[in-house]
Design a protein around this motif. Structure first.
Motif, PDB file in Angstrom:
ATOM      1  N   HIS A  13       4.646   2.081  -7.784  1.00 51.16           N
ATOM      2  CA  HIS A  13       4.224   0.880  -8.518  1.00 51.16           C
ATOM      3  C   HIS A  13       4.309   1.071 -10.033  1.00 51.16           C
ATOM      4  CE1 HIS A  13       0.652   3.341  -8.178  1.00 51.16           C
ATOM      5  NE2 HIS A  13       0.098   2.646  -9.164  1.00 51.16           N
ATOM      6  N   ILE A  43       2.128   1.862  -3.496  1.00 48.84           N
ATOM      7  CA  ILE A  43       1.075   2.475  -4.315  1.00 48.84           C
ATOM      8  C   ILE A  43       0.880   3.936  -3.936  1.00 48.84           C
ATOM      9  CG2 ILE A  43      -1.406   2.435  -4.822  1.00 48.84           C
ATOM     10  CD1 ILE A  43      -1.176  -0.680  -4.432  1.00 48.84           C
ATOM     11  N   ARG A  71       0.834  -1.212   0.000  1.00 49.01           N
ATOM     12  CA  ARG A  71       0.000   0.000   0.000  1.00 49.01           C
ATOM     13  C   ARG A  71       0.865   1.257   0.000  1.00 49.01           C
ATOM     14  NH1 ARG A  71      -3.224  -3.274   3.182  1.00 49.01           N
ATOM     15  NH2 ARG A  71      -2.515  -2.379   5.136  1.00 49.01           N
TER      16      ARG A  71
END
Length: 128
Positions: free
Chosen positions: A51, A46, A43
């Motif tokens: 990413h 991201i 997470r």
């Protein structure tokens, strides 16, 4: 007691830490804590927009690596894993095994996280 600790960091190409996190998680066993730590790291990848590049996450847990590489729908088993996380694994986020002695910093952060009352994170100002 239900719980565990997680911790880790992200290095940029120059080897500078751009993120450090450490804190408690709700888990039933060490393997679940490792998975929660991995989901948290994904997470962060991201959230920081990393990413879109190739990202390698290192872990000293073969159980966690094998679970993440399985074809099992992890989002149905773990509420903290949404389908996007699992989709990115082996596409732009790669999980690699490292021996425990090379993972000492993350291990220490996880042990410290067990003692914290909430998640701590630090993000470096410059781009990763």
């Amino acid at each position: 007691k239900l719980g565990g600790g997680v911790g880790g960091f992200i290095l940029n190409k120059q080897g500078t830490k751009v993120l450090i996190f450490s804190g408690p998680v709700r888990s039933h066993c060490a393997a679940e804590s490792e998975l929660e730590g991995m989901f948290l790291m994904c997470r962060w990848v991201i959230r920081l927009g990393l990413h879109s590049h190739k990202v390698v996450i290192c872990s000293d847990s073969t159980t966690t690596i094998n679970t993440l590489h399985s074809s099992t729908d992890l989002s149905s088993m773990y509420s903290s894993c949404d389908p996007m996380l699992q989709h990115l694994i082996n596409v732009s986020i790669f999980i690699q095994f490292v021996p425990g002695y090379l993972n000492d910093d993350a291990d220490l952060l996880a042990k410290q996280g067990l003692m914290k009352s909430k998640m701590f994170s630090w993000v470096h100002n410059s781009s990763a």
